[in-house]
Design a protein around this motif. Structure first.
Motif, mmCIF file in Angstrom:
data_model
loop_
_atom_site.group_PDB
_atom_site.id
_atom_site.type_symbol
_atom_site.label_atom_id
_atom_site.label_comp_id
_atom_site.label_asym_id
_atom_site.label_seq_id
_atom_site.Cartn_x
_atom_site.Cartn_y
_atom_site.Cartn_z
ATOM 1 N N THR A 122 8.446 29.736 16.582
ATOM 2 C CA THR A 122 9.672 29.752 15.784
ATOM 3 C C THR A 122 9.644 28.580 14.813
ATOM 4 O O THR A 122 8.859 27.645 14.963
ATOM 5 C CB THR A 122 10.931 29.653 16.674
ATOM 6 O OG1 THR A 122 10.845 28.458 17.457
ATOM 7 C CG2 THR A 122 11.066 30.866 17.587
ATOM 8 N N THR A 123 10.535 28.636 13.829
ATOM 9 C CA THR A 123 10.655 27.574 12.843
ATOM 10 C C THR A 123 12.066 27.563 12.283
ATOM 11 O O THR A 123 12.827 28.520 12.462
ATOM 12 C CB THR A 123 9.621 27.736 11.703
ATOM 13 O OG1 THR A 123 9.677 26.584 10.851
ATOM 14 C CG2 THR A 123 9.876 28.994 10.892
ATOM 15 N N ARG A 160 17.297 29.189 9.992
ATOM 16 C CA ARG A 160 16.320 29.728 10.945
ATOM 17 C C ARG A 160 15.867 31.112 10.500
ATOM 18 O O ARG A 160 16.441 31.703 9.606
ATOM 19 C CB ARG A 160 16.949 29.826 12.341
ATOM 20 C CG ARG A 160 17.365 28.464 12.868
ATOM 21 C CD ARG A 160 17.992 28.554 14.255
ATOM 22 N NE ARG A 160 18.407 27.244 14.704
ATOM 23 C CZ ARG A 160 17.612 26.341 15.275
ATOM 24 N NH1 ARG A 160 16.349 26.626 15.482
ATOM 25 N NH2 ARG A 160 18.078 25.177 15.650
ATOM 26 N N HIS A 192 6.186 28.073 24.098
ATOM 27 C CA HIS A 192 7.017 28.276 22.909
ATOM 28 C C HIS A 192 6.706 27.124 21.971
ATOM 29 O O HIS A 192 6.925 25.964 22.294
ATOM 30 C CB HIS A 192 8.497 28.273 23.283
ATOM 31 C CG HIS A 192 9.408 28.245 22.098
ATOM 32 N ND1 HIS A 192 10.692 27.773 22.175
ATOM 33 C CD2 HIS A 192 9.242 28.609 20.799
ATOM 34 C CE1 HIS A 192 11.276 27.863 20.986
ATOM 35 N NE2 HIS A 192 10.401 28.354 20.133
ATOM 36 N N HIS A 228 7.634 25.418 18.398
ATOM 37 C CA HIS A 228 8.679 25.378 17.378
ATOM 38 C C HIS A 228 8.262 24.338 16.355
ATOM 39 O O HIS A 228 8.067 23.166 16.699
ATOM 40 C CB HIS A 228 10.035 25.017 17.997
ATOM 41 C CG HIS A 228 11.153 25.046 17.014
ATOM 42 N ND1 HIS A 228 11.609 26.217 16.445
ATOM 43 C CD2 HIS A 228 11.897 24.048 16.473
ATOM 44 C CE1 HIS A 228 12.604 25.932 15.618
ATOM 45 N NE2 HIS A 228 12.786 24.623 15.613
#
Length: 118
Positions: free
Chosen positions: A6-7, A46, A100, A102
């Motif tokens: 994710t970012t 996001r 995960h 990020h």
């Protein structure tokens, strides 16, 4: 494998999430780059879903490119043909198949930072 990526983007100059920034994700192998995803940040800065979801996750070297120039122009933080920050690349490795990852971008017209978030 249950890993995923994710970012998000925070506008540190304005103190708010950066909405509308296009982001491209590339898998890197030597001198080869292959685009595997593209998205745009939402009102919270996001992406609506992981940019690399668990069902597509593989360990390796990746590069996120944040197309920040248009956002900086639209928000009145930068102008002119040549910007100090326009496309912001971040190259990183993901070695844990079950993690995960990020990778956020903290952005201002004349500086940027990243870190491995949670």
């Amino acid at each position: 494998m249950t890993g995923y990526l994710t970012t998000h983007v925070l506008d540190t100059a304005r103190g708010c999430p950066a909405q509308g920034i296009k982001i491209a994700l590339y898998r890197v192998s030597g001198n080869s780059h292959r685009k595997i995803a593209e998205t745009v940040t939402n009102s919270d800065g996001r992406t609506d879903a992981p940019i690399l979801p668990a069902d597509q996750f593989k360990t390796g070297t990746y590069e996120l490119i944040f197309f920040a120039g248009e956002y900086l122009r639209e928000t009145g933080q930068a102008n002119g043909e040549i910007l100090f920050l326009d496309q912001v690349p971040i190259r990183f490795g993901m070695s844990d198949a079950d993690a995960h990852y990020h990778v956020p971008l903290l952005l201002s017209p004349y500086g940027m930072s990243t870190y491995r978030g949670s």
